[in-house]
Write a protein that holds these residues in place. Sequence first.
Motif, short mmCIF file in Angstrom:
data_model
loop_
_atom_site.label_atom_id
_atom_site.label_comp_id
_atom_site.label_asym_id
_atom_site.label_seq_id
_atom_site.Cartn_x
_atom_site.Cartn_y
_atom_site.Cartn_z
N ALA A 1 0.84 -1.21 0.00
CA ALA A 1 0.00 0.00 0.00
C ALA A 1 0.87 1.25 0.00
N GLY A 2 1.96 1.23 0.75
CA GLY A 2 2.87 2.37 0.76
C GLY A 2 3.48 2.63 -0.61
N VAL A 3 3.76 1.56 -1.34
CA VAL A 3 4.28 1.70 -2.71
C VAL A 3 3.18 2.29 -3.60
N GLU A 4 1.94 1.81 -3.44
CA GLU A 4 0.83 2.32 -4.24
C GLU A 4 0.55 3.79 -3.97
N TYR A 5 0.66 4.21 -2.72
CA TYR A 5 0.41 5.61 -2.35
C TYR A 5 1.65 6.48 -2.56
N HIS A 6 2.73 5.86 -3.06
CA HIS A 6 4.00 6.56 -3.33
C HIS A 6 4.62 7.16 -2.06
N TRP A 7 4.43 6.45 -0.94
CA TRP A 7 5.09 6.85 0.30
C TRP A 7 6.55 6.43 0.27
N TRP A 8 6.84 5.35 -0.44
CA TRP A 8 8.21 4.85 -0.60
C TRP A 8 8.28 4.05 -1.89
N GLN A 9 9.50 3.74 -2.28
CA GLN A 9 9.75 2.96 -3.50
C GLN A 9 9.57 1.48 -3.22
N GLY A 10 9.15 0.74 -4.24
CA GLY A 10 9.13 -0.72 -4.16
C GLY A 10 10.55 -1.24 -4.28
N ILE A 11 10.74 -2.52 -4.00
CA ILE A 11 12.10 -3.06 -4.04
C ILE A 11 12.42 -3.79 -5.33
N THR A 12 11.45 -3.89 -6.26
CA THR A 12 11.70 -4.56 -7.54
C THR A 12 11.08 -3.76 -8.66
N CYS B 1 2.97 -2.57 -9.61
CA CYS B 1 2.80 -2.62 -8.16
C CYS B 1 2.54 -1.23 -7.56
N ASP B 2 2.91 -0.21 -8.27
CA ASP B 2 2.77 1.14 -7.71
C ASP B 2 1.47 1.82 -8.13
N GLU B 3 0.57 1.08 -8.76
CA GLU B 3 -0.73 1.62 -9.13
C GLU B 3 -1.81 0.67 -8.60
N ALA B 4 -2.68 1.20 -7.75
CA ALA B 4 -3.76 0.37 -7.20
C ALA B 4 -4.77 0.08 -8.30
N ALA B 5 -5.12 -1.20 -8.46
CA ALA B 5 -6.09 -1.60 -9.48
C ALA B 5 -7.51 -1.22 -9.09
N TRP B 6 -7.75 -1.10 -7.77
CA TRP B 6 -9.10 -0.86 -7.27
C TRP B 6 -8.99 -0.22 -5.88
N ARG B 7 -9.88 0.70 -5.60
CA ARG B 7 -9.93 1.33 -4.27
C ARG B 7 -11.38 1.49 -3.84
N LEU B 8 -11.58 1.42 -2.54
CA LEU B 8 -12.88 1.71 -1.94
C LEU B 8 -12.60 2.64 -0.75
N PHE B 9 -13.23 3.79 -0.75
CA PHE B 9 -13.00 4.80 0.27
C PHE B 9 -11.53 5.21 0.34
N GLY B 10 -10.86 5.18 -0.81
CA GLY B 10 -9.46 5.58 -0.89
C GLY B 10 -8.47 4.52 -0.42
N ILE B 11 -8.96 3.34 -0.08
CA ILE B 11 -8.08 2.27 0.41
C ILE B 11 -8.00 1.19 -0.67
N SER B 12 -6.77 0.78 -0.99
CA SER B 12 -6.55 -0.24 -2.01
C SER B 12 -6.74 -1.63 -1.42
N LEU B 13 -6.72 -2.63 -2.30
CA LEU B 13 -6.82 -4.02 -1.83
C LEU B 13 -5.67 -4.36 -0.88
N ALA B 14 -4.47 -3.86 -1.18
CA ALA B 14 -3.33 -4.09 -0.28
C ALA B 14 -3.58 -3.45 1.08
N GLY B 15 -4.18 -2.27 1.07
CA GLY B 15 -4.52 -1.60 2.32
C GLY B 15 -5.54 -2.37 3.13
N TYR B 16 -6.56 -2.90 2.43
CA TYR B 16 -7.55 -3.73 3.14
C TYR B 16 -6.92 -5.00 3.68
#
Length: 160
Positions: free
Chosen positions: A85-96, A122-137
Amino acid sequence: MIDTPAARTARCIVLLVPALLLGGAYVSQYVFGLYPCEMCWWQRYPHFAALALALLAFIAPPQRLWIALAALAIIASGLIGLFHAGVEYHWWQGITGCAAIPSASEGGSALDAIMNTPLVRCDEAAWRLFGISLAGYNFLISSAAGIAAISLLAKKGKRA
């Protein structure tokens, strides 16, 4: 043998939560076309382990150990979800250089698999609900469930 209602509840949590989350992941993939990226797969692996450990908790002693290990695996998936989720929200870089990994189907060529696999970043959320991605959920649900299971195991109660 499981000796308290709290431990029995913890055992059910560690079985049902990963089963439901994996079921949701596969429904989103095969029914709604939300293909997983590499980090999405990373989140699934601890849930597979948690399911195996939870099943052991139903059939083999020491059941409390299997429940605790399953809860830790669920928490691990949640932490991977937090990272993703942090990678999707661009809080930090992914490792690959993360993207979906194609594989050749039976009778198909590797080139066909590569050409027909949708690009999933990995850095683009495919789907969000209330601003939260699947990784966030996954982070929210897995962390809460794992912590709840461990808390229930630690609870002192009357033996059944």
